[in-house]
Design an enzyme around this catalytic site. Structure first.
Site, PDB file in Angstrom:
ATOM      1  CG  HIS A  89     -78.239  60.631  71.327  1.00  0.00           C
ATOM      2  ND1 HIS A  89     -79.190  60.964  70.401  1.00  0.00           N
ATOM      3  CD2 HIS A  89     -77.201  61.484  71.121  1.00  0.00           C
ATOM      4  CE1 HIS A  89     -78.757  61.978  69.689  1.00  0.00           C
ATOM      5  NE2 HIS A  89     -77.545  62.310  70.093  1.00  0.00           N
TER       6      HIS A  89
HETATM    7  P1  TYD Z   1     -75.885  66.479  71.261  1.00  0.00           P
HETATM    8  O1  TYD Z   1     -77.216  66.253  70.633  1.00  0.00           O
HETATM    9  O2  TYD Z   1     -75.614  65.789  72.576  1.00  0.00           O
HETATM   10  O3  TYD Z   1     -74.730  66.093  70.248  1.00  0.00           O
HETATM   11  P2  TYD Z   1     -74.471  64.655  69.612  1.00  0.00           P
HETATM   12  O4  TYD Z   1     -75.197  64.657  68.306  1.00  0.00           O
HETATM   13  O5  TYD Z   1     -73.012  64.478  69.453  1.00  0.00           O
HETATM   14  O6  TYD Z   1     -75.040  63.652  70.572  1.00  0.00           O
HETATM   15  O7  TYD Z   1     -75.672  68.043  71.444  1.00  0.00           O
HETATM   16  C1  TYD Z   1     -74.423  68.559  71.895  1.00  0.00           C
HETATM   17  C2  TYD Z   1     -74.689  69.805  72.735  1.00  0.00           C
HETATM   18  O8  TYD Z   1     -75.347  70.809  71.963  1.00  0.00           O
HETATM   19  C3  TYD Z   1     -75.548  69.543  73.944  1.00  0.00           C
HETATM   20  O9  TYD Z   1     -74.932  70.142  75.065  1.00  0.00           O
HETATM   21  C4  TYD Z   1     -76.848  70.255  73.686  1.00  0.00           C
HETATM   22  C5  TYD Z   1     -76.532  71.265  72.617  1.00  0.00           C
HETATM   23  N1  TYD Z   1     -77.625  71.384  71.637  1.00  0.00           N
HETATM   24  C6  TYD Z   1     -78.479  72.460  71.696  1.00  0.00           C
HETATM   25  O10 TYD Z   1     -78.354  73.345  72.573  1.00  0.00           O
HETATM   26  N2  TYD Z   1     -79.472  72.584  70.761  1.00  0.00           N
HETATM   27  C7  TYD Z   1     -79.653  71.657  69.796  1.00  0.00           C
HETATM   28  O11 TYD Z   1     -80.589  71.797  68.950  1.00  0.00           O
HETATM   29  C8  TYD Z   1     -78.786  70.519  69.750  1.00  0.00           C
HETATM   30  C9  TYD Z   1     -78.947  69.437  68.722  1.00  0.00           C
HETATM   31  C10 TYD Z   1     -77.780  70.420  70.688  1.00  0.00           C
END
Ligand code: TYD
Length: 138
Positions: free
Chosen positions: A53
């Site tokens: 993303h």
């Molecule tokens: P996400 O950023 O989508 O992970 P990836 O790096 O694999 O794309 O985050 C995964 C999940 O964690 C999402 O449901 C949101 C949660 N999250 C938080 O609640 N706080 C945070 O600071 C982060 C980075 C993620």
């Protein structure tokens, strides 16, 4: 609009000591943004990919606290892969760069220092939407 060349390795202070080395980050020092959040990725099963993303506003700094992994960066015009494998430097990634993390070695820990609190609305999760957003600001 950010481009791949804006993504860069930043060295951190390293206090070498026979008892074990120490590095640190302070607000207003080392990083080109004020940190508001830290999160970390760990226990990544072999072959898994994180990220995939871009963020509209968020700037991030990635550190391999342990182990190694690759950060694959894409600005819509090209891509490059940066391998992180030491805890005394990291990779700065500005907003509006598409990225994913791959090739995690077993037991790797990726620490991410972020410029803003978590915001679901800041994510661009669809690559075509990302390209469209870039085209609008070109
Ligand atoms: P996400 O950023 O989508 O992970 P990836 O790096 O694999 O794309 O985050 C995964 C999940 O964690 C999402 O449901 C949101 C949660 N999250 C938080 O609640 N706080 C945070 O600071 C982060 C980075 C993620």
């Amino acid at each position: 609009m950010s481009v791949l060349n804006d993504c860069r390795i930043i060295s951190l202070p390293k206090i070498q000591d026979p008892r074990g080395n120490l590095s640190f980050i302070e607000t207003g020092r080392s990083l080109p943004f004020v940190m508001q959040r830290a999160y970390w990725i760990y226990d990544v099963p072999g072959g898994e990919i994180r990220g995939g993303h871009a963020y509209r506003d968020l700037q991030e700094f990635f550190i391999a606290l342990s182990g190694s992994f690759d950060v694959v960066l894409d600005d819509g015009k090209g891509h490059k892969t940066v391998s992180l494998n030491r805890s005394y430097f990291g990779l700065y990634v500005p907003s509006m760069i598409w990225r994913h993390l791959e090739n995690f070695a077993t037991n790797s820990v990726c620490l991410i220092i972020a410029s803003l609190p978590y915001s679901k609305e800041d994510y661009i999760r669809d690559y075509e939407s990302y390209l469209e957003a870039i085209r609008r600001t070109d």
